[in-house]
Design an enzyme around this catalytic site. Structure first.
Site, PDB file in Angstrom:
ATOM      1  N   ARG A  61       0.821  -1.231   0.000  1.00  0.00           N
ATOM      2  CA  ARG A  61       0.000   0.000   0.000  1.00  0.00           C
ATOM      3  C   ARG A  61       0.850   1.274   0.000  1.00  0.00           C
ATOM      4  O   ARG A  61       0.407   2.341   0.408  1.00  0.00           O
ATOM      5  CB  ARG A  61      -0.975   0.027   1.171  1.00  0.00           C
ATOM      6  CG  ARG A  61      -1.928  -1.148   1.159  1.00  0.00           C
ATOM      7  CD  ARG A  61      -3.164  -0.893   1.980  1.00  0.00           C
ATOM      8  NE  ARG A  61      -4.049  -2.040   1.866  1.00  0.00           N
ATOM      9  CZ  ARG A  61      -4.021  -3.077   2.699  1.00  0.00           C
ATOM     10  NH1 ARG A  61      -3.176  -3.094   3.696  1.00  0.00           N
ATOM     11  NH2 ARG A  61      -4.829  -4.079   2.516  1.00  0.00           N
ATOM     12  N   ARG A  67      -3.501  22.429 -12.892  1.00  0.00           N
ATOM     13  CA  ARG A  67      -2.493  21.451 -13.335  1.00  0.00           C
ATOM     14  C   ARG A  67      -2.764  20.966 -14.757  1.00  0.00           C
ATOM     15  O   ARG A  67      -1.862  20.497 -15.450  1.00  0.00           O
ATOM     16  CB  ARG A  67      -2.420  20.275 -12.353  1.00  0.00           C
ATOM     17  CG  ARG A  67      -1.275  19.341 -12.695  1.00  0.00           C
ATOM     18  CD  ARG A  67      -0.961  18.339 -11.613  1.00  0.00           C
ATOM     19  NE  ARG A  67       0.146  17.501 -12.055  1.00  0.00           N
ATOM     20  CZ  ARG A  67       0.757  16.624 -11.306  1.00  0.00           C
ATOM     21  NH1 ARG A  67       0.392  16.428 -10.071  1.00  0.00           N
ATOM     22  NH2 ARG A  67       1.752  15.905 -11.801  1.00  0.00           N
ATOM     23  N   GLU A 108       9.206  19.613 -23.411  1.00  0.00           N
ATOM     24  CA  GLU A 108       8.488  19.877 -22.158  1.00  0.00           C
ATOM     25  C   GLU A 108       8.919  21.221 -21.558  1.00  0.00           C
ATOM     26  O   GLU A 108       8.156  21.865 -20.858  1.00  0.00           O
ATOM     27  CB  GLU A 108       8.716  18.745 -21.146  1.00  0.00           C
ATOM     28  CG  GLU A 108       8.201  17.370 -21.603  1.00  0.00           C
ATOM     29  CD  GLU A 108       6.679  17.201 -21.500  1.00  0.00           C
ATOM     30  OE1 GLU A 108       5.950  18.200 -21.343  1.00  0.00           O
ATOM     31  OE2 GLU A 108       6.226  16.038 -21.600  1.00  0.00           O
ATOM     32  N   HIS A 116       8.084  10.665 -26.742  1.00  0.00           N
ATOM     33  CA  HIS A 116       7.058  11.475 -26.068  1.00  0.00           C
ATOM     34  C   HIS A 116       7.255  12.976 -26.345  1.00  0.00           C
ATOM     35  O   HIS A 116       6.323  13.671 -26.741  1.00  0.00           O
ATOM     36  CB  HIS A 116       7.102  11.193 -24.556  1.00  0.00           C
ATOM     37  CG  HIS A 116       6.126  12.011 -23.769  1.00  0.00           C
ATOM     38  ND1 HIS A 116       4.756  11.847 -23.876  1.00  0.00           N
ATOM     39  CD2 HIS A 116       6.308  13.024 -22.877  1.00  0.00           C
ATOM     40  CE1 HIS A 116       4.151  12.710 -23.077  1.00  0.00           C
ATOM     41  NE2 HIS A 116       5.067  13.441 -22.463  1.00  0.00           N
ATOM     42  N   ASN A 123      -0.890  19.856 -19.520  1.00  0.00           N
ATOM     43  CA  ASN A 123      -1.233  18.933 -20.611  1.00  0.00           C
ATOM     44  C   ASN A 123      -1.221  19.615 -21.974  1.00  0.00           C
ATOM     45  O   ASN A 123      -1.653  19.025 -22.963  1.00  0.00           O
ATOM     46  CB  ASN A 123      -2.623  18.325 -20.356  1.00  0.00           C
ATOM     47  CG  ASN A 123      -2.633  17.452 -19.120  1.00  0.00           C
ATOM     48  OD1 ASN A 123      -1.642  16.807 -18.802  1.00  0.00           O
ATOM     49  ND2 ASN A 123      -3.739  17.449 -18.399  1.00  0.00           N
ATOM     50  N   HIS A 156      -0.378  12.107 -27.003  1.00  0.00           N
ATOM     51  CA  HIS A 156      -0.596  10.714 -26.587  1.00  0.00           C
ATOM     52  C   HIS A 156      -1.196   9.908 -27.732  1.00  0.00           C
ATOM     53  O   HIS A 156      -0.857   8.732 -27.923  1.00  0.00           O
ATOM     54  CB  HIS A 156      -1.489  10.663 -25.345  1.00  0.00           C
ATOM     55  CG  HIS A 156      -0.770  11.135 -24.103  1.00  0.00           C
ATOM     56  ND1 HIS A 156      -1.418  11.433 -22.935  1.00  0.00           N
ATOM     57  CD2 HIS A 156       0.547  11.367 -23.869  1.00  0.00           C
ATOM     58  CE1 HIS A 156      -0.530  11.824 -22.027  1.00  0.00           C
ATOM     59  NE2 HIS A 156       0.663  11.804 -22.569  1.00  0.00           N
ATOM     60  N   GLU A 191      -4.865  17.524 -10.186  1.00  0.00           N
ATOM     61  CA  GLU A 191      -5.283  17.960 -11.519  1.00  0.00           C
ATOM     62  C   GLU A 191      -6.778  18.219 -11.644  1.00  0.00           C
ATOM     63  O   GLU A 191      -7.458  17.688 -12.510  1.00  0.00           O
ATOM     64  CB  GLU A 191      -4.831  16.928 -12.565  1.00  0.00           C
ATOM     65  CG  GLU A 191      -4.784  17.511 -13.970  1.00  0.00           C
ATOM     66  CD  GLU A 191      -4.157  16.569 -14.976  1.00  0.00           C
ATOM     67  OE1 GLU A 191      -2.981  16.221 -14.804  1.00  0.00           O
ATOM     68  OE2 GLU A 191      -4.858  16.183 -15.930  1.00  0.00           O
TER      69      GLU A 191
HETATM   70  N1  NAD Z   1       4.836  11.242 -14.698  1.00  0.00           N
HETATM   71  C1  NAD Z   1       4.827  12.368 -15.382  1.00  0.00           C
HETATM   72  O1  NAD Z   1       4.398  13.416 -14.887  1.00  0.00           O
HETATM   73  C2  NAD Z   1       5.369  12.378 -16.782  1.00  0.00           C
HETATM   74  C3  NAD Z   1       5.566  13.613 -17.434  1.00  0.00           C
HETATM   75  C4  NAD Z   1       6.121  13.609 -18.705  1.00  0.00           C
HETATM   76  C5  NAD Z   1       6.456  12.406 -19.299  1.00  0.00           C
HETATM   77  N2  NAD Z   1       6.232  11.231 -18.652  1.00  0.00           N
HETATM   78  C6  NAD Z   1       6.596   9.952 -19.280  1.00  0.00           C
HETATM   79  O2  NAD Z   1       8.000   9.901 -19.443  1.00  0.00           O
HETATM   80  C7  NAD Z   1       8.282   8.965 -20.479  1.00  0.00           C
HETATM   81  C8  NAD Z   1       9.368   9.507 -21.379  1.00  0.00           C
HETATM   82  O3  NAD Z   1      10.516   9.711 -20.607  1.00  0.00           O
HETATM   83  P1  NAD Z   1      11.958   9.830 -21.269  1.00  0.00           P
HETATM   84  O4  NAD Z   1      11.903  10.772 -22.383  1.00  0.00           O
HETATM   85  O5  NAD Z   1      12.889  10.065 -20.171  1.00  0.00           O
HETATM   86  O6  NAD Z   1      12.158   8.406 -21.950  1.00  0.00           O
HETATM   87  P2  NAD Z   1      12.855   7.062 -21.453  1.00  0.00           P
HETATM   88  O7  NAD Z   1      12.666   6.860 -20.005  1.00  0.00           O
HETATM   89  O8  NAD Z   1      12.399   5.996 -22.367  1.00  0.00           O
HETATM   90  O9  NAD Z   1      14.408   7.357 -21.709  1.00  0.00           O
HETATM   91  C9  NAD Z   1      14.859   7.543 -23.018  1.00  0.00           C
HETATM   92  C10 NAD Z   1      16.065   6.641 -23.323  1.00  0.00           C
HETATM   93  O10 NAD Z   1      17.208   7.151 -22.666  1.00  0.00           O
HETATM   94  C11 NAD Z   1      17.879   6.106 -21.951  1.00  0.00           C
HETATM   95  N3  NAD Z   1      18.543   6.783 -20.860  1.00  0.00           N
HETATM   96  C12 NAD Z   1      18.018   7.250 -19.712  1.00  0.00           C
HETATM   97  N4  NAD Z   1      18.924   7.957 -19.046  1.00  0.00           N
HETATM   98  C13 NAD Z   1      20.073   7.927 -19.775  1.00  0.00           C
HETATM   99  C14 NAD Z   1      21.350   8.493 -19.615  1.00  0.00           C
HETATM  100  N5  NAD Z   1      21.641   9.288 -18.583  1.00  0.00           N
HETATM  101  N6  NAD Z   1      22.275   8.264 -20.568  1.00  0.00           N
HETATM  102  C15 NAD Z   1      21.991   7.507 -21.643  1.00  0.00           C
HETATM  103  N7  NAD Z   1      20.783   6.947 -21.858  1.00  0.00           N
HETATM  104  C16 NAD Z   1      19.833   7.169 -20.930  1.00  0.00           C
HETATM  105  C17 NAD Z   1      16.761   5.153 -21.572  1.00  0.00           C
HETATM  106  O11 NAD Z   1      17.247   3.865 -21.309  1.00  0.00           O
HETATM  107  C18 NAD Z   1      15.918   5.212 -22.844  1.00  0.00           C
HETATM  108  O12 NAD Z   1      16.471   4.389 -23.835  1.00  0.00           O
HETATM  109  C19 NAD Z   1       6.991   8.723 -21.208  1.00  0.00           C
HETATM  110  O13 NAD Z   1       6.505   7.451 -20.870  1.00  0.00           O
HETATM  111  C20 NAD Z   1       6.060   9.785 -20.662  1.00  0.00           C
HETATM  112  O14 NAD Z   1       4.714   9.377 -20.662  1.00  0.00           O
HETATM  113  C21 NAD Z   1       5.712  11.217 -17.411  1.00  0.00           C
END
Ligand code: NAD
Length: 334
Positions: free
Chosen positions: A108, A228, A172, A251, A232, A239, A224
């Site tokens: 939990r 918040r 972003e 993304h 988006n 998406h 949200e």
């Molecule tokens: N929770 C939230 O509020 C929120 C907000 C925005 C995005 N997201 C989510 O985040 C995700 C995208 O995140 P992302 O862009 O970080 O993608 P990701 O986590 O897939 O990372 C991108 C790539 O970089 C690699 N990587 C990570 N750190 C590295 C480093 N320091 N050096 C070399 N390679 C590295 C990873 O293995 C991956 O291949 C999506 O799923 C999106 O929906 C969530």
């Protein structure tokens, strides 16, 4: 080093800032094999007096799945993690979203720390407490609100990040400037070159401003219900584009295209032609895509989380730095 609230730290070589937030004996670092060893080695040293488990999850958006959550639960149970354990997400948004979800449901809810290693996760995903996995019909449809007890943004991790992933994170940054801070937008315009070559002082300043803006919004509206939703901006269409591309499109790339799509409607609500041109020019200056794909993304709009009984909440801009919520009637999307 920058510090926002007591919880978010931004700097270089600062992983040890997490130590006051790790109370128990058991620590589980959730990460990916693709993430270079540098940070993990530092954590191994930091947690040498703890019982440390390292769990690797697959790379890519498809890892945000029930299968990964089940795998994490199996690992947590096998290691006999108790309620005082700490789950550390070391990685990009994928690791943060899925590890955060797992931490929020195991026993939990157990202590959770974010150590984002991509620009996108540093400026956005690690802050604000949204966790998620995907459903076949749509992105982030399953998840929780679950705040990390601390977020440690060590920009040294960006040294190894692929340029395509780094640029995706800039979407972003542009987003938050567009909806909240015209001065920050102008600052970004003036620093395109230093940002692209990752000059550390500029990058840290940029991350600090983006995180500060996001933290303010989250503080005012954690679940949200109103403000918040501004975060988006570009995301409804983004998406849908991601799902339609089978996650071939990153993304951040999808967010850039989603923002462009929202600009035409924004003009009807007061956004000037000059502002539209500046936003498109900045996205292009960073090397982000601004042309919408023809991949049938429209049919995936129906599953967006932002749907309400009365319609779909779309985020538009009334001006640069002035996001607004616009309720779009459902019939008009078909
Ligand atoms: N929770 C939230 O509020 C929120 C907000 C925005 C995005 N997201 C989510 O985040 C995700 C995208 O995140 P992302 O862009 O970080 O993608 P990701 O986590 O897939 O990372 C991108 C790539 O970089 C690699 N990587 C990570 N750190 C590295 C480093 N320091 N050096 C070399 N390679 C590295 C990873 O293995 C991956 O291949 C999506 O799923 C999106 O929906 C969530």
């Amino acid at each position: 080093m920058y510090k926002i609230e007591p919880l978010i730290y931004i700097g270089q070589n600062i992983l040890e800032q997490c130590l006051p937030y790790v109370q128990g004996r058991q620590v589980c670092v959730v990460t990916q094999k693709e993430i270079p060893d540098l940070m993990l080695q530092k954590l191994k040293n930091l947690f040498s007096s703890k019982t440390l488990n390292i769990v690797y999850i697959p790379e890519g958006e498809t890892a945000k799945s029930w299968a990964t959550v089940e795998y994490l639960m199996d690992q947590f149970v096998a290691a006999k993690f108790n309620r005082e354990c700490t789950v550390v997400a070391l990685g990009g948004g994928v690791v943060g979203d899925v590890a955060g979800f797992a931490a929020s449901i195991y026993l939990r809810g157990v202590n959770f720390i974010q150590m984002p290693t991509t620009l996108l996760a540093q400026v956005d995903a690690s802050v604000g407490g949204k966790t998620a996995i995907n459903h076949a019909q749509g992105k982030n449809l399953i998840g929780t609100f679950y705040q990390a007890t601390s977020v440690i943004i060590d920009i040294d991790s960006l040294q190894t990040l692929a340029q395509r992933d780094y640029i995706a994170g800039l979407a972003e940054v542009v987003k938050i400037a567009c909806v909240r801070d015209a001065d920050f937008f102008a600052w970004l315009e003036q620093h395109v070159e230093t940002i692209l070559v990752r000059e550390s002082g500029t990058v840290m300043q940029m991350i600090h401003q983006a995180v500060k803006l996001k933290a303010q919004i989250v503080k005012a509206d954690e679940k949200e219900q109103g403000e918040r939703m501004l975060l988006n901006f570009g995301h409804t269409v983004a998406h849908a584009i991601e799902t339609a591309s089978a996650y071939d499109c990153l993304h951040g790339e999808a967010v850039a295209m989603g923002m462009v799509q929202a600009l035409a409607l924004s003009q009807e609500h007061g956004l000037s032609v000059q502002a539209v041109q500046r936003i498109i020019a900045l996205l292009q200056g960073f090397g982000l895509p601004t042309q919408l794909p023809e991949n049938g993304w429209q049919k995936h709009m129906a599953h967006d989380k932002k749907h309400r009984d009365s319609g779909l909440n779309r985020v538009l801009l009334a001006g640069l730095g002035q996001g607004m919520i616009h309720l779009e009637a459902l019939a008009s999307e078909e």
